[in-house]
Enzyme design. Structure first.
Site, PDB file in Angstrom:
ATOM      1  N   TRP A 105       0.826  -1.215   0.000  1.00 59.03           N
ATOM      2  CA  TRP A 105       0.000   0.000   0.000  1.00 59.03           C
ATOM      3  C   TRP A 105       0.855   1.258   0.000  1.00 59.03           C
ATOM      4  O   TRP A 105       0.557   2.215  -0.714  1.00 59.03           O
ATOM      5  CB  TRP A 105      -1.004  -0.019   1.140  1.00 59.03           C
ATOM      6  CG  TRP A 105      -2.072  -1.037   0.880  1.00 59.03           C
ATOM      7  CD1 TRP A 105      -2.320  -2.177   1.591  1.00 59.03           C
ATOM      8  CD2 TRP A 105      -3.018  -1.041  -0.210  1.00 59.03           C
ATOM      9  NE1 TRP A 105      -3.355  -2.888   1.017  1.00 59.03           N
ATOM     10  CE2 TRP A 105      -3.800  -2.217  -0.087  1.00 59.03           C
ATOM     11  CE3 TRP A 105      -3.275  -0.180  -1.276  1.00 59.03           C
ATOM     12  CZ2 TRP A 105      -4.823  -2.544  -0.982  1.00 59.03           C
ATOM     13  CZ3 TRP A 105      -4.296  -0.504  -2.179  1.00 59.03           C
ATOM     14  CH2 TRP A 105      -5.049  -1.670  -2.023  1.00 59.03           C
ATOM     15  N   ASP A 174      -1.473   6.803   6.144  1.00 53.57           N
ATOM     16  CA  ASP A 174      -2.554   5.926   5.700  1.00 53.57           C
ATOM     17  C   ASP A 174      -2.845   4.953   6.840  1.00 53.57           C
ATOM     18  O   ASP A 174      -2.022   4.096   7.167  1.00 53.57           O
ATOM     19  CB  ASP A 174      -2.106   5.169   4.442  1.00 53.57           C
ATOM     20  CG  ASP A 174      -3.162   4.194   3.928  1.00 53.57           C
ATOM     21  OD1 ASP A 174      -4.212   4.031   4.592  1.00 53.57           O
ATOM     22  OD2 ASP A 174      -2.936   3.593   2.847  1.00 53.57           O
ATOM     23  N   LYS A 198     -12.266  -1.361   5.751  1.00 58.95           N
ATOM     24  CA  LYS A 198     -11.451  -2.348   6.447  1.00 58.95           C
ATOM     25  C   LYS A 198     -11.952  -2.523   7.884  1.00 58.95           C
ATOM     26  O   LYS A 198     -12.148  -3.624   8.351  1.00 58.95           O
ATOM     27  CB  LYS A 198      -9.969  -1.938   6.452  1.00 58.95           C
ATOM     28  CG  LYS A 198      -9.392  -1.644   5.067  1.00 58.95           C
ATOM     29  CD  LYS A 198      -9.225  -2.909   4.240  1.00 58.95           C
ATOM     30  CE  LYS A 198      -9.036  -2.645   2.752  1.00 58.95           C
ATOM     31  NZ  LYS A 198      -7.907  -1.808   2.397  1.00 58.95           N
TER      32      LYS A 198
HETATM   33  C1  LIG Z   1      -7.320  -1.265   1.171  1.00 62.94           C
HETATM   34  C2  LIG Z   1      -6.266  -0.270   1.412  1.00 62.94           C
HETATM   35  C3  LIG Z   1      -6.076   0.826   0.556  1.00 62.94           C
HETATM   36  C4  LIG Z   1      -6.923   1.041  -0.671  1.00 62.94           C
HETATM   37  O1  LIG Z   1      -8.195   1.381  -0.284  1.00 62.94           O
HETATM   38  P1  LIG Z   1      -9.366   1.707  -1.347  1.00 62.94           P
HETATM   39  O2  LIG Z   1     -10.383   2.333  -0.452  1.00 62.94           O
HETATM   40  O3  LIG Z   1      -9.774   0.416  -1.956  1.00 62.94           O
HETATM   41  O4  LIG Z   1      -8.828   2.656  -2.337  1.00 62.94           O
HETATM   42  C5  LIG Z   1      -5.087   1.722   0.865  1.00 62.94           C
HETATM   43  N1  LIG Z   1      -4.301   1.562   1.941  1.00 62.94           N
HETATM   44  C6  LIG Z   1      -4.446   0.530   2.785  1.00 62.94           C
HETATM   45  C7  LIG Z   1      -3.549   0.403   3.975  1.00 62.94           C
HETATM   46  C8  LIG Z   1      -5.435  -0.422   2.549  1.00 62.94           C
HETATM   47  O5  LIG Z   1      -5.592  -1.454   3.387  1.00 62.94           O
END
Ligand SMILES: *Cc1c(COP(=O)(O)O)cnc(C)c1O
Length: 363
Positions: A105, A174, A198
């Protein structure tokens, strides 16, 4: 409700939601707060929806202890759109941004930022196959910001302390897959973002928490849906927001408060993760965790079995036992158990029991 059959959902995302939250949404689906309509059918300018979005924000502020000089935004486009919006808004023309690369990511975030301007890799653990945290950093003291990923969902690597960045360099994070899983000190961050699906709700909404001086960096003439300033000043209501998803994250925030807040959530999450990690560590090498012990994620637990055939069989038999979503990401292989906030202790115990039993039959 008599036919209620729920499985143990270890999916990495969209992930498991609290049963109480789903039941609450179900109970008020047809007639939301006496409107005679569902929350999906009411105006996003109505007083009922205003209460939904304002309560969601207030509950999140209380949960995370968000200081008053930060704005909370409920945006669309997923965490992936933030990979681009962050450099567009925070990195002035000609400036460079630092990236800490600890898994798929953060690597994806770097790739987007690179399309739009200058980047510098402050640390990377790619040569270790992303199984650990960096042991040293090469920060640019003039960087527009430092970006890192607090929990790598695919590689199961989690930071428990923020990287120590040079004085005055904003820290951007993030936190998609460990959002509201434990207390954090928001004041250490300039901007935090999380795709909700998530750990905090359904897909369709991304929460962005940004300090006022970061929002002030937004340049003129960005397309409006990419412009933090407009989105923050309108209270995420410049255009039609993802109203149902915001309603759902609001219910999850309320549930987290009822569970005792983030300190209690952390205790619950540590207990669950320990159950699964113990199953790995007590298997005399039959199960092998991907991540080094110091960096083990409390949310995503990737592990391997002695062969790919056994991994196939494991996934199939687990599914028959109502243990769902355990197949790992193809880049790491093997299995992955995602034990987000809404996963129960009982679910973790069922998985651990299954792992011991599977080993007995196949070890
Ligand atoms: C799933 C995820 C993403 C991407 O998320 P989307 O909402 O599908 O764009 C980005 N960073 C992390 C850490 C993730 O787990």
């Amino acid at each position: 409700m008599s036919e209620l059959k729920r499985v143990y959902n270890f999916n990495p995302g969209p992930g498991v939601l609290p049963l109480e939250v789903l039941q609450e949404a179900q109970a008020e689906l047809l007639n939301f707060k006496g409107t005679g309509m569902s929350v999906m059918e009411i105006s996003h300018r109505s007083k009922e929806f205003e209460a939904v979005i304002q309560t969601a924000e207030a509950d999140l502020r209380e949960l995370l202890g968000i200081p008053s000089n930060y704005k909370v935004m409920f945006l669309q486009g997923g965490a992936t759109l933030q990979f681009a919006m962050i450099p567009m808004n925070l990195r002035a023309a000609g400036a460079s941004a630092d990236y800490v690369v600890t898994g798929s990511w953060s690597k994806a975030a770097l790739k987007e930022a690179k399309k739009l301007g200058a980047v510098h890799i402050a640390a990377t653990t790619e040569s270790e196959n992303f199984n650990c945290l960096p042991d040293k950093y090469d920060f640019d003291p003039k960087a527009a910001y430092v970006h890192y990923t607090m929990n790598e969902t695919i590689h199961g690597v989690e930071f428990f302390n923020e990287p120590v960045v040079p004085d005055g360099v904003p820290l951007v994070c993030d936190t998609s897959s460990n959002f509201i899983s434990r207390p954090i000190d928001v004041s250490k961050y300039a901007l935090l973002y999380a795709g909700a699906q998530k750990n905090a709700g359904p897909s369709g909404v991304t929460v962005v928490i940004a300090r006022d001086d970061m929002i002030a960096r937004t340049p003129e003439n960005l397309p409006v849906m990419l412009d933090y300033k407009t989105l923050a000043e309108s209270g995420s209501l410049h255009n039609t927001p993802p109203s149902f998803a915001i309603y759902m994250v609001g219910l999850v925030f309320k549930w987290a408060k009822k569970m005792g807040g983030l300190a209690a959530m952390e205790k619950h999450n540590r207990e669950k993760a320990a159950i699964v990690y113990n199953a790995i560590d007590d298997s005399a090498g039959f199960y092998r965790g991907h991540t080094v012990p110091e960096a083990r994620s409390l949310m995503n637990i990737p592990f391997r079995l002695p062969s790919e055939e056994l991994e196939e069989t494991f996934a199939k038999e687990a599914k028959k036992n109502d243990l769902i979503g355990l197949k790992g990401h193809r880049s790491v292989g093997g299995m992955r158990a995602s034990v987000y906030n809404a996963m129960t202790i009982e679910g973790a115990k069922e998985l651990s029991k299954f792992m011991a039993d599977f080993q007995k039959r196949n070890g």
